[in-house]
Write an enzyme that holds these catalytic residues in place. Structure first.
Site, PDB file in Angstrom:
ATOM      1  N   THR A 146      11.280  22.432  51.236  1.00  0.00           N
ATOM      2  CA  THR A 146      11.334  22.005  50.023  1.00  0.00           C
ATOM      3  C   THR A 146      12.030  23.102  49.317  1.00  0.00           C
ATOM      4  O   THR A 146      13.355  22.312  48.768  1.00  0.00           O
ATOM      5  CB  THR A 146      10.607  20.883  49.768  1.00  0.00           C
ATOM      6  N   ASN A 169      14.821  13.785  60.711  1.00  0.00           N
ATOM      7  CA  ASN A 169      13.670  13.638  60.826  1.00  0.00           C
ATOM      8  C   ASN A 169      12.545  12.683  60.905  1.00  0.00           C
ATOM      9  O   ASN A 169      11.546  12.585  61.719  1.00  0.00           O
ATOM     10  CB  ASN A 169      12.693  14.840  59.397  1.00  0.00           C
ATOM     11  N   GLN A 182      14.626  20.696  61.194  1.00  0.00           N
ATOM     12  CA  GLN A 182      14.264  19.701  62.364  1.00  0.00           C
ATOM     13  C   GLN A 182      14.376  20.230  63.785  1.00  0.00           C
ATOM     14  O   GLN A 182      14.119  20.184  65.099  1.00  0.00           O
ATOM     15  CB  GLN A 182      14.266  18.693  61.818  1.00  0.00           C
ATOM     16  N   SER A 219      12.477  26.536  58.101  1.00  0.00           N
ATOM     17  CA  SER A 219      10.679  25.554  57.608  1.00  0.00           C
ATOM     18  C   SER A 219       9.730  26.179  58.523  1.00  0.00           C
ATOM     19  O   SER A 219      10.009  26.187  59.818  1.00  0.00           O
ATOM     20  CB  SER A 219      10.417  24.744  56.911  1.00  0.00           C
ATOM     21  N   GLY A 220       8.935  27.480  58.680  1.00  0.00           N
ATOM     22  CA  GLY A 220       7.587  28.134  59.028  1.00  0.00           C
ATOM     23  C   GLY A 220       6.777  26.363  60.486  1.00  0.00           C
ATOM     24  O   GLY A 220       6.864  26.982  61.314  1.00  0.00           O
ATOM     25  N   HIS A 221       6.488  26.207  59.617  1.00  0.00           N
ATOM     26  CA  HIS A 221       5.420  25.065  59.567  1.00  0.00           C
ATOM     27  C   HIS A 221       6.308  23.925  61.358  1.00  0.00           C
ATOM     28  O   HIS A 221       5.443  23.097  61.190  1.00  0.00           O
ATOM     29  CB  HIS A 221       4.433  23.955  58.898  1.00  0.00           C
ATOM     30  N   THR A 243       6.389  37.442  43.201  1.00  0.00           N
ATOM     31  CA  THR A 243       6.076  38.368  44.627  1.00  0.00           C
ATOM     32  C   THR A 243       5.851  38.003  45.746  1.00  0.00           C
ATOM     33  O   THR A 243       5.292  36.541  45.968  1.00  0.00           O
ATOM     34  CB  THR A 243       4.572  39.120  44.104  1.00  0.00           C
ATOM     35  N   CYS A 295       6.973  13.336  54.887  1.00  0.00           N
ATOM     36  CA  CYS A 295       7.007  13.765  53.075  1.00  0.00           C
ATOM     37  C   CYS A 295       7.493  12.512  52.047  1.00  0.00           C
ATOM     38  O   CYS A 295       7.791  12.117  50.930  1.00  0.00           O
ATOM     39  CB  CYS A 295       8.324  14.788  52.450  1.00  0.00           C
TER      40      CYS A 295
END
Length: 380
Positions: free
Chosen positions: A70, A149, A178, A198-200, A236, A323
């Protein structure tokens, strides 16, 4: 537990969790601090970028670590729009984009931008000819997802990239969330200027991601501050998250190389079994879809009822994008493919990972049949 909702999120790989833990414990200093501990953290961050760049075959200066899909999509779309609005305010996307792209474009319309939402055919694919015809002198951005997706349709990204090359004043953004680890995508010299990951979705951690932004691309930053991440994403850096993201990226690319065929075999088995269930209609094309997503409808039965019945037995599938799953009942994606409301309001999604087995899919099919039969008896 049989988990078949991998497009919503995946179970983190133990090696990814271990990387995150080790970095959090040992390299906790701020990479921007000038003391030795900060210097060590900065070196590790740079090493993570180098490794990500090597895996993706791009330059390390083209890697921006983000919090996921996102944020990456919003940085790309709004960043281009705000930076280049003096040259034009026209954007091209499709009717079946992820909410983070679709709603970002909708928000820009409120600021005076004009968006062309390309239709798709019944397989969920846009027309390359229609896209090329939609390009105008004031077009500044094309944003098209790689893999959908909900239904798994794969867009002709390579062809779109060649078209984009003919129009150097516009940027081409790809939502690759995806597709990553399932369908390979070349970035360097492809016509793609921006690409979101995206990592997850690849057995990494939530809150981690990568935005590829080639050196030619200029973005207006959504965050202003300490000028981290090429001044595009100030704040950071999440060093442990970045290292974990790269670990997940390396692992999933290895599995894509070695296990892609097994995923296709599993998808074929699932499709064949679903086709034999009376009252089930497949919304995902066998010829133009990724191997891990299969969407189907059971008209006359509310999808959430089936989901809850399966969930009580430890089997987990979903309706549409996580989402947007709590919004309107109708799937915007299935509807855009031209299916009637009875299909678009009863759509279910099974999304596989390399960890799923034929036995798990077989059990799911048995329990799905039982659920449908039980619900039909109640309704009669």
């Amino acid at each position: 537990m049989i988990y078949l909702d991998n497009s919503a999120t995946t179970k983190p790989h133990p090696d990814v969790l271990n990387s995150f833990h080790q970095v959090s414990e040992r390299f906790f200093a701020n990479p921007s601090s000038i003391h030795q501990l900060g210097g060590e953290a900065e070196k590790l961050l740079q090493k993570a970028k180098q490794q990500a760049a090597q895996i993706l075959l791009v330059d390390e200066d083209e890697i921006i670590f983000t919090s996921g899909g996102t944020e990456g999509n919003n940085i790309a779309i709004k960043g281009i729009a705000l930076e280049h609005q003096g040259r034009g305010k026209h954007i091209i996307t499709s009717q079946i984009e992820h909410p983070s792209v679709f709603e970002a474009c909708k928000s820009l319309e409120k600021l005076g931008f004009e968006v062309t939402y390309l239709p798709v055919n019944e397989n969920g694919i846009i027309s390359v000819t229609e896209l090329e015809n939609a390009i105008r002198h004031d077009t500044i951005l094309i944003s098209i997802m790689h893999v959908n997706n909900e239904i798994g349709s794969v867009q002709p990204i390579e062809e779109i990239g060649e078209i984009a090359k003919k129009h150097p004043k516009l940027s081409f953004h790809v939502d690759h969330v995806q597709g990553l680890g399932k369908i390979s995508l070349k970035l360097a010299n492809s016509g793609i200027d921006l690409c979101t990951m995206s990592g997850h979705k690849v057995h990494g951690l939530k809150g981690t991601g990568i935005l590829y932004s080639n050196k030619r691309t200029k973005l207006f930053p959504l965050f202003h501050g300490g000028e981290q991440e090429r001044s595009i994403r100030s704040g950071t850096e999440n060093l442990a998250g970045a290292v974990a993201m790269v670990k997940a990226l390396r692992l999933i690319k290895d599995r894509e190389k070695n296990e892609r065929n097994s995923l296709e075999v599993l998808n074929h088995y699932l499709r064949t079994e679903l086709e034999q269930i009376q009252g089930v209609y497949l919304n995902t094309s066998p010829d133009t879809a990724a191997p891990h997503i299969l969407n189907f409808s059971v008209p006359g039965i509310k999808p959430e009822v089936i989901i809850h019945m399966l969930g009580e037995q430890g089997i987990y599938i979903s309706t549409k994008s996580a989402c947007s799953s709590k919004q309107l009942d109708e799937s915007r994606i299935v509807s855009a493919c031209g299916f009637k409301q009875e299909r678009s309001t009863s759509a279910l999604r099974v999304s596989l990972s390399y960890d799923n087995t034929k036995e798990e899919v077989g059990t799911f099919i048995i329990k799905l049949k039982e659920a449908i039969q039980q619900l039909k008896e109640v309704m009669e």
